[in-house]
Design a protein around this motif. Structure first.
Motif, PDB file in Angstrom:
ATOM      1  N   VAL A  24       0.846  -1.202   0.000  1.00  0.00           N
ATOM      2  CA  VAL A  24       0.000   0.000   0.000  1.00  0.00           C
ATOM      3  C   VAL A  24       0.881   1.250   0.000  1.00  0.00           C
ATOM      4  O   VAL A  24       0.587   2.244  -0.659  1.00  0.00           O
ATOM      5  CB  VAL A  24      -0.964  -0.001   1.207  1.00  0.00           C
ATOM      6  CG1 VAL A  24      -1.650   1.333   1.368  1.00  0.00           C
ATOM      7  CG2 VAL A  24      -2.013  -1.100   1.029  1.00  0.00           C
ATOM      8  N   ALA A  25       1.995   1.189   0.756  1.00  0.00           N
ATOM      9  CA  ALA A  25       2.919   2.339   0.785  1.00  0.00           C
ATOM     10  C   ALA A  25       3.513   2.582  -0.600  1.00  0.00           C
ATOM     11  O   ALA A  25       3.745   3.709  -1.006  1.00  0.00           O
ATOM     12  CB  ALA A  25       4.026   2.090   1.805  1.00  0.00           C
ATOM     13  N   GLU A  26       3.753   1.488  -1.357  1.00  0.00           N
ATOM     14  CA  GLU A  26       4.370   1.625  -2.681  1.00  0.00           C
ATOM     15  C   GLU A  26       3.404   2.164  -3.728  1.00  0.00           C
ATOM     16  O   GLU A  26       3.789   2.846  -4.655  1.00  0.00           O
ATOM     17  CB  GLU A  26       4.865   0.247  -3.173  1.00  0.00           C
ATOM     18  CG  GLU A  26       6.103  -0.247  -2.454  1.00  0.00           C
ATOM     19  CD  GLU A  26       6.542  -1.617  -2.971  1.00  0.00           C
ATOM     20  OE1 GLU A  26       5.980  -2.089  -3.967  1.00  0.00           O
ATOM     21  OE2 GLU A  26       7.446  -2.203  -2.370  1.00  0.00           O
ATOM     22  N   ASP A  27       2.111   1.812  -3.621  1.00  0.00           N
ATOM     23  CA  ASP A  27       1.164   2.109  -4.699  1.00  0.00           C
ATOM     24  C   ASP A  27      -0.095   2.776  -4.146  1.00  0.00           C
ATOM     25  O   ASP A  27      -0.969   2.115  -3.599  1.00  0.00           O
ATOM     26  CB  ASP A  27       0.794   0.789  -5.402  1.00  0.00           C
ATOM     27  CG  ASP A  27      -0.166   1.004  -6.568  1.00  0.00           C
ATOM     28  OD1 ASP A  27      -0.633   2.147  -6.750  1.00  0.00           O
ATOM     29  OD2 ASP A  27      -0.450   0.033  -7.289  1.00  0.00           O
ATOM     30  N   PRO A  28      -0.218   4.099  -4.285  1.00  0.00           N
ATOM     31  CA  PRO A  28      -1.363   4.814  -3.708  1.00  0.00           C
ATOM     32  C   PRO A  28      -2.701   4.452  -4.362  1.00  0.00           C
ATOM     33  O   PRO A  28      -3.750   4.735  -3.802  1.00  0.00           O
ATOM     34  CB  PRO A  28      -1.052   6.286  -3.956  1.00  0.00           C
ATOM     35  CG  PRO A  28       0.337   6.328  -4.469  1.00  0.00           C
ATOM     36  CD  PRO A  28       0.693   4.993  -4.996  1.00  0.00           C
ATOM     37  N   SER A  29      -2.682   3.819  -5.559  1.00  0.00           N
ATOM     38  CA  SER A  29      -3.967   3.476  -6.181  1.00  0.00           C
ATOM     39  C   SER A  29      -4.442   2.093  -5.732  1.00  0.00           C
ATOM     40  O   SER A  29      -5.483   1.615  -6.155  1.00  0.00           O
ATOM     41  CB  SER A  29      -3.846   3.518  -7.708  1.00  0.00           C
ATOM     42  OG  SER A  29      -2.908   2.555  -8.138  1.00  0.00           O
ATOM     43  N   PHE A  30      -3.660   1.454  -4.860  1.00  0.00           N
ATOM     44  CA  PHE A  30      -4.013   0.136  -4.324  1.00  0.00           C
ATOM     45  C   PHE A  30      -4.444   0.348  -2.877  1.00  0.00           C
ATOM     46  O   PHE A  30      -3.688   0.876  -2.076  1.00  0.00           O
ATOM     47  CB  PHE A  30      -2.778  -0.770  -4.409  1.00  0.00           C
ATOM     48  CG  PHE A  30      -2.934  -2.123  -3.756  1.00  0.00           C
ATOM     49  CD1 PHE A  30      -3.921  -2.997  -4.166  1.00  0.00           C
ATOM     50  CD2 PHE A  30      -2.075  -2.516  -2.740  1.00  0.00           C
ATOM     51  CE1 PHE A  30      -4.050  -4.244  -3.574  1.00  0.00           C
ATOM     52  CE2 PHE A  30      -2.200  -3.759  -2.150  1.00  0.00           C
ATOM     53  CZ  PHE A  30      -3.191  -4.628  -2.567  1.00  0.00           C
ATOM     54  N   GLN A  31      -5.696  -0.014  -2.558  1.00  0.00           N
ATOM     55  CA  GLN A  31      -6.187   0.228  -1.196  1.00  0.00           C
ATOM     56  C   GLN A  31      -6.647  -1.078  -0.564  1.00  0.00           C
ATOM     57  O   GLN A  31      -7.040  -2.012  -1.263  1.00  0.00           O
ATOM     58  CB  GLN A  31      -7.352   1.227  -1.219  1.00  0.00           C
ATOM     59  CG  GLN A  31      -6.921   2.603  -1.685  1.00  0.00           C
ATOM     60  CD  GLN A  31      -8.099   3.554  -1.784  1.00  0.00           C
ATOM     61  OE1 GLN A  31      -9.203   3.268  -1.349  1.00  0.00           O
ATOM     62  NE2 GLN A  31      -7.862   4.711  -2.378  1.00  0.00           N
ATOM     63  N   VAL A  32      -6.602  -1.118   0.752  1.00  0.00           N
ATOM     64  CA  VAL A  32      -6.975  -2.334   1.480  1.00  0.00           C
ATOM     65  C   VAL A  32      -7.869  -1.953   2.635  1.00  0.00           C
ATOM     66  O   VAL A  32      -7.631  -0.952   3.309  1.00  0.00           O
ATOM     67  CB  VAL A  32      -5.707  -3.032   2.029  1.00  0.00           C
ATOM     68  CG1 VAL A  32      -6.085  -4.260   2.837  1.00  0.00           C
ATOM     69  CG2 VAL A  32      -4.802  -3.436   0.882  1.00  0.00           C
ATOM     70  N   GLU A  33      -8.928  -2.733   2.834  1.00  0.00           N
ATOM     71  CA  GLU A  33      -9.709  -2.526   4.055  1.00  0.00           C
ATOM     72  C   GLU A  33     -10.181  -3.874   4.577  1.00  0.00           C
ATOM     73  O   GLU A  33     -10.216  -4.865   3.843  1.00  0.00           O
ATOM     74  CB  GLU A  33     -10.871  -1.571   3.820  1.00  0.00           C
ATOM     75  CG  GLU A  33     -11.871  -2.021   2.803  1.00  0.00           C
ATOM     76  CD  GLU A  33     -12.961  -0.960   2.586  1.00  0.00           C
ATOM     77  OE1 GLU A  33     -14.127  -1.354   2.566  1.00  0.00           O
ATOM     78  OE2 GLU A  33     -12.633   0.238   2.432  1.00  0.00           O
ATOM     79  N   THR A  34     -10.544  -3.915   5.854  1.00  0.00           N
ATOM     80  CA  THR A  34     -11.040  -5.151   6.448  1.00  0.00           C
ATOM     81  C   THR A  34     -12.545  -5.025   6.617  1.00  0.00           C
ATOM     82  O   THR A  34     -13.028  -4.023   7.145  1.00  0.00           O
ATOM     83  CB  THR A  34     -10.380  -5.382   7.823  1.00  0.00           C
ATOM     84  OG1 THR A  34      -8.966  -5.332   7.637  1.00  0.00           O
ATOM     85  CG2 THR A  34     -10.758  -6.731   8.389  1.00  0.00           C
TER      86      THR A  34
END
Length: 694
Positions: A428-438
């Motif tokens: 996520v730190a490397e790619d701002p267009s990649f997001q993660v949520e639980t």
């Protein structure tokens, strides 16, 4: 101190398969950075160093490298061409001063070229054009030049013309110097002769030289007058004018060749030196305040100014986290303490390195104009400004689009959970267009991205680079909700529980907002019926509730709420009471306002051989697509249209089947549109069933 006039920060960008990475390889070979050229199709290219890049033959991450040509220092970034990774192109263009747009001699201006060109226009990056692959079947240099004019609305300035076509392509004519460069069949870039222009090309070269001089002298009134009186300007004057026009984005010097066959690259390198700007010749980056509004100050490119630098990429590799930064002004030295103006925290600069793809040379100092990487920074993310603690400032931040597709993943075994958490944190730190949520209720991890390929690559990296075995769910579409009817309503929040109670009454109007506005909150309360200090709490209450729509729990878009009256209690009213009143009002009124489900619609661009046009259009219509445009080219037909994302899963397999493997397509997010009734019912039913199962 190095002379900044000798610096060129350039990016190489283009459509998938136009030959960006191959062109970069040739540049590195010519400038002596590498001694053996690696080929993309062998998985051996220097800048494609990820396993996933080598297997798929595409560039995923932008790679940075430094080399020298004729006493000039080039910082080069090779960017991806695939639409799912345009974020890499966007953030690279943000920190570059110039670019080389590579176009395929037979494919011409392809869908992704348009997106990248648009990004470069927005970032106001000066460019030269390189039409590559002129040794291929169907290659036609002048046709591509015409496409650049028609499709991109740009003004290409032809600087070289090809000698021979397709497999008879042997070299290029330098239009300005009126010399022919002819290579032998050895494939070595240095094996060429400078000859006179072939007889059958003399008239064509004369015609294009006249056009070039006419265009160039428009940059200088005195030269233009002299030229109109029949006096030809000197080579130095023409070059100066071309440089000025290139930097002003009035035109784009256009070159041709074949990177794979090593023909024509030297002239492109000379053009980078002659026509692309040094860091001091571009508009300095504006400084902004915390809200992102420009303050009127700029980061002047000067080593004597205070330090101002932008972190534009984070990369995790075997040596630890690398933060790529572009230094706009000042000097940065090993051991310095610098301020991250976004977090307000200081960081100590440990090791600094100059990058060559995935190799590095340690350096102890960098100055304005440099692109370097710093090892081991803790809290820096893409878009953060790094500056001198005594002179805090913020550079214009980067804005990233929202993801449109998501998948649920879970580790195969219990032990993989922690490993997956750490790996995803780094990605996520490397790619701002990649997001993660639980997902709070099911505990599933949801990965969100820009397209199927984007998420496919991320899952692949998790499995191979980080060794996390995953169970992957089906892709999910990022639906949204909105309203279609205005509603006027009133809500009172009252609670009495011994001691002081809670009271807040609001009268409000809700109506559909302008597209892409999110929530617009206004107040027209007069006479102090609701004190001003409670307005932010009411807005906050509505804002928090917008995360979950009344139909299926998807986030709400485009709602306009006007607070026009209400009342308060001198003792029992508080900010929290009015926030709760807003939340209650949302629950009460949104179901009455004609809620509607919205789905993401993608701008789809399909290339197909002519024999299959009918099949492709029929298939897109079945997918609820709206065909917008068809363009016939020599190799096939391009079909443009808008298609809902929900209908596009697995499309590449279907397209290849229909077109015997020759079709290609790209898509990017266009807008949200109302879902047809039958589709909406299915989505809402599935969302309710999922909720009930929890």
């Amino acid at each position: 101190m190095t002379d900044l006039a000798q610096y060129r920060n350039i990016g190489i960008f283009a459509h998938v398969d136009a030959g960006k990475t191959t062109t970069t390889e040739r540049i590195l070979k010519l400038t002596g950075k590498i001694h053996k050229t690696g080929e993309v199709h062998d998985g051996a290219a220097t800048t494609d160093f990820m396993e996933q890049e080598q297997e798929r033959g595409i560039t995923i991450q932008s790679a940075a490298t430094t080399c020298f040509w004729k006493d000039h220092r080039f910082n080069i970034i090779d960017t991806p061409g695939h639409v799912d990774f345009t974020i890499e192109v966007y953030r690279s263009l943000k920190v570059l001063d110039g670019g080389v747009g590579v176009f395929c001699g037979s494919g011409g201006v392809e869908p992704q070229s348009e997106t990248n060109w648009r990004y470069a226009n927005e970032s106001e990056v000066a460019r030269i054009i390189f039409v590559n692959k002129l040794d291929r079947m169907g290659a036609d240099f002048l046709r591509v030049v015409k496409q650049v004019e028609d499709v991109l609305g740009a003004h290409p300035l032809v600087m070289t013309l090809p000698i021979g076509r397709e497999d008879e392509f042997v070299g290029v004519v330098d239009v300005l110097n009126q010399k022919a460069f002819v290579w032998d069949d050895s494939g070595l870039p240095e094996n060429y002769e400078v000859k006179d222009i072939p007889e059958d090309m003399v008239d064509l070269v004369a015609e294009y030289r006249e056009k070039m001089i006419e265009t160039a002298v428009e940059q200088d009134d005195d030269l233009m007058e002299a030229y109109l009186e029949g006096e030809e300007p000197s080579l130095e004057d023409i070059k100066r004018c071309i440089r000025k026009g290139t930097i002003n984005l009035d035109f784009f010097p256009t070159f041709c060749g074949s990177a794979f066959k090593n023909k024509g690259i030297q002239l492109v390198l000379d053009a980078v030196v002659d026509y692309l700007p040094s860091p001091t010749e571009v508009e300095p980056q504006p400084l902004t305040d915390e809200e992102g509004n420009e303050t009127g100050e700029v980061a002047t490119v000067d080593p004597k100014e205070p330090l101002r630098a932008l972190a534009f990429k984070i990369m995790d590799d075997r040596f630890g986290a690398l933060t790529f930064i572009r230094v706009y002004s000042g000097v940065i030295e090993k051991g310095d303490t610098i301020l991250n103006s976004f977090t307000g925290k200081t960081e100590r600069v440990g090791r600094m390195v100059e990058m060559h793809a995935n190799d590095r040379n340690e350096i102890s100092k960098a100055q304005a104009g440099d692109i370097i990487a710093v090892v081991g920074m803790k809290n820096v993310q893409t878009g953060h400004t790094l500056c001198d603690p005594k002179h805090p400032c913020t550079l214009e931040a980067m804005v990233f689009p929202d993801p449109v597709i998501s998948i649920a993943v879970s580790p195969k075994d219990k032990g993989g959970s922690e490993k997956m958490g750490i790996a995803i944190g780094k990605m996520v730190a490397e790619d701002p267009s990649f997001q993660v949520e639980t997902d709070q209720e099911t505990g599933e991890t949801i990965l969100k991205g820009m397209g199927e390929l984007h998420l496919d690559v991320k899952v692949d990296i998790l499995k191979r680079t980080y060794g996390v075995e995953l169970v992957v769910g089906a892709p999910q579409v990022a639906y949204r909700e909105t309203i279609t009817q205005p509603v006027e309503d009133s809500y009172t929040h009252k609670k009495q529980s011994g001691g002081s109670g809670q009271f807040g009454k609001i009268d409000y109007r809700i109506k559909p907002g302008e597209p892409n506005t999110g929530l617009t909150f206004t107040s027209t309360v007069v006479g102090g019926n609701v004190p001003k200090e409670f307005f932010p709490a009411i807005e906050k209450g509505f804002k928090l509730m917008m995360q979950e729509g009344p139909l299926a729990g998807f986030p709400m878009l485009d709602v306009d709420i006007e607070l026009y009256d209400g009342s308060y209690h001198a003792v029992d009213s508080s900010a929290i009471a009015f926030e709760l009143a807003a939340k209650g009002a949302y629950r009460q009124s949104m179901p009455k306002a004609g809620p509607q489900l919205l789905e993401p619609v993608m701008k789809v661009d399909v290339f197909t051989p002519e024999d299959h046009v009918g099949d492709v259009i029929g298939d897109l219509n079945r997918r609820r697509g709206m065909i917008k445009d068809q363009q016939a080219g020599t190799m096939g037909v391009r079909i443009k249209g808008d298609v809902p994302l929900a209908e596009m899963f697995g499309y590449i397999g279907q397209l290849r089947t229909m077109t015997s493997g020759r079709g290609q397509f790209s898509m990017e997010f266009s807008h949200y549109a109302p879902c047809p009734h039958n589709v909406a019912e299915e989505v809402i039913a599935a969302a309710k069933a999922k909720k009930a199962a929890k």
